[in-house]
Design a protein around this motif. Structure first.
Motif, PDB file in Angstrom:
ATOM      1  N   ALA A 260      -3.669 -13.889   5.837  1.00  0.00           N
ATOM      2  CA  ALA A 260      -4.603 -13.541   7.517  1.00  0.00           C
ATOM      3  C   ALA A 260      -5.846 -13.617   7.173  1.00  0.00           C
ATOM      4  CB  ALA A 260      -4.732 -11.606   8.097  1.00  0.00           C
ATOM      5  N   ASP A 261      -6.588 -13.209   6.148  1.00  0.00           N
ATOM      6  CA  ASP A 261      -7.672 -13.961   6.357  1.00  0.00           C
ATOM      7  C   ASP A 261      -8.460 -15.348   5.305  1.00  0.00           C
ATOM      8  OD1 ASP A 261     -10.555 -12.387   5.540  1.00  0.00           O
ATOM      9  OD2 ASP A 261     -10.009 -13.925   3.518  1.00  0.00           O
TER      10      ASP A 261
ATOM     11  N   SER B  46      -8.448 -13.068  11.539  1.00  0.00           N
ATOM     12  CA  SER B  46      -7.634 -12.610  12.231  1.00  0.00           C
ATOM     13  C   SER B  46      -7.249 -12.613  13.755  1.00  0.00           C
ATOM     14  CB  SER B  46      -8.272 -11.499  12.080  1.00  0.00           C
ATOM     15  OG  SER B  46      -9.652 -11.720  12.800  1.00  0.00           O
TER      16      SER B  46
ATOM     17  N   LEU C 217      -5.181  -3.497   7.450  1.00  0.00           N
ATOM     18  CA  LEU C 217      -5.131  -3.744   8.577  1.00  0.00           C
ATOM     19  C   LEU C 217      -6.642  -3.367  10.055  1.00  0.00           C
ATOM     20  CD1 LEU C 217      -1.505  -4.449   9.223  1.00  0.00           C
ATOM     21  CD2 LEU C 217      -3.411  -6.151   8.630  1.00  0.00           C
TER      22      LEU C 217
ATOM     23  N   ILE D  86      -7.100  -7.056  12.014  1.00  0.00           N
ATOM     24  CA  ILE D  86      -6.010  -7.585  11.787  1.00  0.00           C
ATOM     25  C   ILE D  86      -5.250  -7.116  12.789  1.00  0.00           C
ATOM     26  CG2 ILE D  86      -4.872  -8.938  10.890  1.00  0.00           C
ATOM     27  CD1 ILE D  86      -6.273  -9.091   8.276  1.00  0.00           C
TER      28      ILE D  86
ATOM     29  N   HIS E 170      -2.064  -5.953  14.370  1.00  0.00           N
ATOM     30  CA  HIS E 170      -1.014  -5.230  13.722  1.00  0.00           C
ATOM     31  C   HIS E 170       0.334  -4.330  15.200  1.00  0.00           C
ATOM     32  CE1 HIS E 170      -3.596  -2.503  12.593  1.00  0.00           C
ATOM     33  NE2 HIS E 170      -2.616  -1.487  13.117  1.00  0.00           N
TER      34      HIS E 170
END
Length: 230
Positions: free
Chosen positions: A9-10, A14, A41, A46, A48
């Motif tokens: 994800a990084d 994001s 997260l 991010i 989620h």
């Protein structure tokens, strides 16, 4: 797995990633680990959705119908049409390395594939053996074999396997799959399911492949270089 997902994800950013996890019935520390992952997260901003459920599987539940429901629950954010993404990276309970996911995403784009799979292995008698022989079918419709260099009956697949080149198949899953997100969107969204009354009994992943083909999504690709370990 959680650490690899955070790095993925990084790297992707994001604003380009959504992490969706559905868990139920665990009796170990899975729920606690997922709470920690949810917190992380959130701190990293991010997007989620992590759902933990205590509802156990009933003895009367049909196994494939139950598994299909679990997979569909993980896809709820897409089915609700709250998200718009290009691809779904669907992970089973396998060990994987981050470069494998990036390579699958790359090959999915290069081949304009609707379904792109790694190859998953387990150890048998001290040697690696292909695992997902129940689902995977070569382009001729034959089940994959467990021996690495004799994995298919299709000659093109055998040569491609030998030289680590992607090859077309009728179906695959193999623990790690990249799927064109469009197949899960709109009024004709495909869902995981169990066999209909007049269909042969099959895995929910096999039926997904059949439904993809029936809907015109016929580009299914296996990438031999990318491995997942059961």
């Amino acid at each position: 797995m959680a650490a690899q997902l955070l790095v993925l994800a990084d790297i992707l950013g994001s604003d380009r990633v959504f992490v969706s996890i559905y868990e139920n019935g665990s009796t170990d520390r899975t729920k606690a680990i997922l709470r920690e992952l949810r917190n992380t997260l959130g701190i990293l901003a991010i997007p989620h959705e992590i759902v933990t459920d205590s509802k156990p599987r009933k003895a009367s539940d049909h196994r494939i119908e139950y598994m299909a429901e679990l997979r569909n629950r993980a896809l709820d954010p897409l089915y609700r049409q709250a998200l718009r993404y290009n691809r779904v990276v669907f992970l089973n309970d396998v060990f994987f390395c981050l470069p494998d996911i990036f390579e699958l995403l790359h090959q999915s784009r290069v081949h304009s594939a609707h379904l792109t799979c790694a190859e998953d292995f387990e150890t048998q008698h001290g040697a690696l053996a292909f695992y997902d022989t129940w689902v995977s079918r070569d382009i001729l419709g034959h089940a994959f074999k467990s021996r690495y260099q004799e994995i298919a009956q299709d000659g093109n697949a055998l040569v491609s396997q030998l030289y680590n080149r992607p090859f077309q198949v009728q179906c695959c899953w193999n623990g790690l799959a990249v799927i064109d997100a469009r197949v899960f969107e709109g009024p004709a969204a495909i869902r995981f399911r169990r066999s209909a009354p007049k269909e042969c009994s099959a895995s929910e992943c096999s039926l997904l492949c059949n439904d993809l083909w029936a809907a015109g999504y016929k580009r299914a690709v296996v990438v031999p270089r990318q491995h997942a370990i059961n």
